[in-house]
Design an enzyme around this catalytic site. Sequence first.
Site, PDB file in Angstrom:
ATOM      1  N   GLY A  48      -2.029   9.383  -4.072  1.00 27.98           N
ATOM      2  CA  GLY A  48      -1.547   8.116  -3.884  1.00 27.98           C
ATOM      3  C   GLY A  48      -2.831   7.226  -4.213  1.00 27.98           C
ATOM      4  O   GLY A  48      -3.276   6.393  -3.547  1.00 27.98           O
ATOM      5  N   ALA A  49      -3.321   7.397  -5.383  1.00 28.62           N
ATOM      6  CA  ALA A  49      -4.593   6.851  -5.938  1.00 28.62           C
ATOM      7  C   ALA A  49      -4.679   5.599  -6.631  1.00 28.62           C
ATOM      8  O   ALA A  49      -5.689   5.031  -6.879  1.00 28.62           O
ATOM      9  CB  ALA A  49      -5.273   7.949  -6.978  1.00 28.62           C
ATOM     10  N   SER A  50      -3.215   4.818  -6.758  1.00 24.57           N
ATOM     11  CA  SER A  50      -3.271   3.703  -7.826  1.00 24.57           C
ATOM     12  C   SER A  50      -3.366   2.285  -7.310  1.00 24.57           C
ATOM     13  O   SER A  50      -3.454   1.550  -7.905  1.00 24.57           O
ATOM     14  CB  SER A  50      -2.008   3.793  -8.876  1.00 24.57           C
ATOM     15  OG  SER A  50      -0.837   4.261  -7.897  1.00 24.57           O
ATOM     16  N   ALA A 112       4.458  13.150  -6.240  1.00 23.20           N
ATOM     17  CA  ALA A 112       3.641  13.764  -5.408  1.00 23.20           C
ATOM     18  C   ALA A 112       4.253  14.532  -4.382  1.00 23.20           C
ATOM     19  O   ALA A 112       3.642  15.671  -3.814  1.00 23.20           O
ATOM     20  CB  ALA A 112       2.620  12.950  -4.868  1.00 23.20           C
ATOM     21  N   LEU A 139      -0.058   8.208   0.526  1.00 22.93           N
ATOM     22  CA  LEU A 139       1.196   8.036   0.037  1.00 22.93           C
ATOM     23  C   LEU A 139       1.764   6.970   0.726  1.00 22.93           C
ATOM     24  O   LEU A 139       1.863   7.120   1.980  1.00 22.93           O
ATOM     25  CB  LEU A 139       2.166   9.056  -0.142  1.00 22.93           C
ATOM     26  CG  LEU A 139       1.602  10.403  -1.133  1.00 22.93           C
ATOM     27  CD1 LEU A 139       2.948  11.331  -1.225  1.00 22.93           C
ATOM     28  CD2 LEU A 139       1.620   9.651  -2.635  1.00 22.93           C
ATOM     29  N   TYR A 235       6.903  -1.157  15.365  1.00 25.00           N
ATOM     30  CA  TYR A 235       5.941  -0.089  14.602  1.00 25.00           C
ATOM     31  C   TYR A 235       5.631   1.136  15.342  1.00 25.00           C
ATOM     32  O   TYR A 235       6.411   2.338  15.136  1.00 25.00           O
ATOM     33  CB  TYR A 235       4.723  -0.884  14.249  1.00 25.00           C
ATOM     34  CG  TYR A 235       4.181  -0.440  12.938  1.00 25.00           C
ATOM     35  CD1 TYR A 235       4.602  -0.951  11.630  1.00 25.00           C
ATOM     36  CD2 TYR A 235       3.363   0.588  12.739  1.00 25.00           C
ATOM     37  CE1 TYR A 235       4.270  -0.734  10.497  1.00 25.00           C
ATOM     38  CE2 TYR A 235       2.917   1.005  11.739  1.00 25.00           C
ATOM     39  CZ  TYR A 235       3.260   0.440  10.399  1.00 25.00           C
ATOM     40  OH  TYR A 235       2.802   0.803   9.211  1.00 25.00           O
ATOM     41  N   VAL A 274      -2.695  -6.787   3.035  1.00 28.29           N
ATOM     42  CA  VAL A 274      -1.301  -7.061   2.256  1.00 28.29           C
ATOM     43  C   VAL A 274      -1.160  -5.983   1.256  1.00 28.29           C
ATOM     44  O   VAL A 274      -2.140  -5.704   0.411  1.00 28.29           O
ATOM     45  CB  VAL A 274      -1.802  -8.410   1.253  1.00 28.29           C
ATOM     46  CG1 VAL A 274      -0.139  -8.793   0.621  1.00 28.29           C
ATOM     47  CG2 VAL A 274      -1.929  -9.595   2.286  1.00 28.29           C
TER      48      VAL A 274
END
EC number: 1.3.1.9
Length: 400
Positions: A48-50, A112, A139, A235, A274
Amino acid sequence: MIIKPRVRGFICVTTHPVGCEANVKEQIDYVTSHGPIANGPKKVLVIGASTGYGLAARISAAFGSDADTLGVFFERAGSETKPGTAGWYNSAAFEKFATEKGRYARSINGDAFSDHVKQVTIDTIKQDLGKVDLVVYSLAAPRRTHPKTGETISSTLKPIGKTVTFRGLDTDKEVLRDVTLEPATQEEIDGTVAVMGGEDWQMWIDALDEAGVLADGAKTTAFTYLGEQITHDIYWNGSIGEAKKDLDKKVLSIRDQLAAHGGDARVSVLKAVVTQASSAIPMMPLYLSLLFKTMKETGTHEGCIEQVYGLFKDSLYGATPHVDEEGRLRADYKELDPQVQAKVVAQWDHVTNDNLYELTDFTGYKTEFLRLFGFEIAGVDYDADVNPDVKIPGIIDTTV
């Protein structure tokens, strides 16, 4: 083409390649100006690197610790006539700057959650890196196709056991409105845990461990958000909270697994920022707008890169980590400062359509949102003609 922002709901459907590159460069400059991370990682896998926190982890490792990085993400390239996703442009920029610095940087584009991408990742580590000493799991996905059953499961943002009504901010129309969420069914809760809980993180570590590509002393961390009382009904006490609690359970077995080789596993709790994910949560734009105003007034406002660089330096690789009673690493303590939270709570019911810009930093929220897509970045000429077809040399694209 000349690219301007076009926002629909909580997504900006256009992205700016030059703006995304400038945003990545700003984050790199932050890390390099704050000095190296002592005893930091050297070979890092970021799942989840982007974008967001995952991108910040990749930047912190490469530019704060001189690490070689392998990134996994699910993004779309641009063409001559259509922009790609922001994550594609971010990753292209990151690889460009990391390569210029003499660091290994390679990316895998694909799902992934799938066994195939895990295997491709293992093969790439064996071929290029040998072993990795840090695995970051970051992710954020709305659904997951389970690799064992083939079933596609969706996550749900709902309360548990009761209907909840709360104030929300319609960011398109810029009006406050009450939002009512019905309680989640058991199936929806189970689905949310399957998508956002710890099972896939565990599967990644199992696969990497069995393949022998985890170095002795390797660490892993999964990023999460817990929030405070004001968000708890939807949450922590809702369907997403069940997934977060599953992370807390799974980390114990992962920790035991890595401890056998001198390593460690931790859930890392980061502050509210955000992101495309957070902007989709009905109460978060109002909460973030109030939080930004309060934290900017106290001089404690931080974005993704400040959070993750601090997490690496102080806790993941620091001598005196911020750890809570559950064993989680905490980087959200400035957000949870009782005075900050008290001010947010005090203003919550006083915000109206008329005083929205006065009582909150909704202007700052909107700017941060557009920055995710490469807009509102200082020094970028948004009237200039740009090429949306940006290549990532050496990318392993499993989607084609």
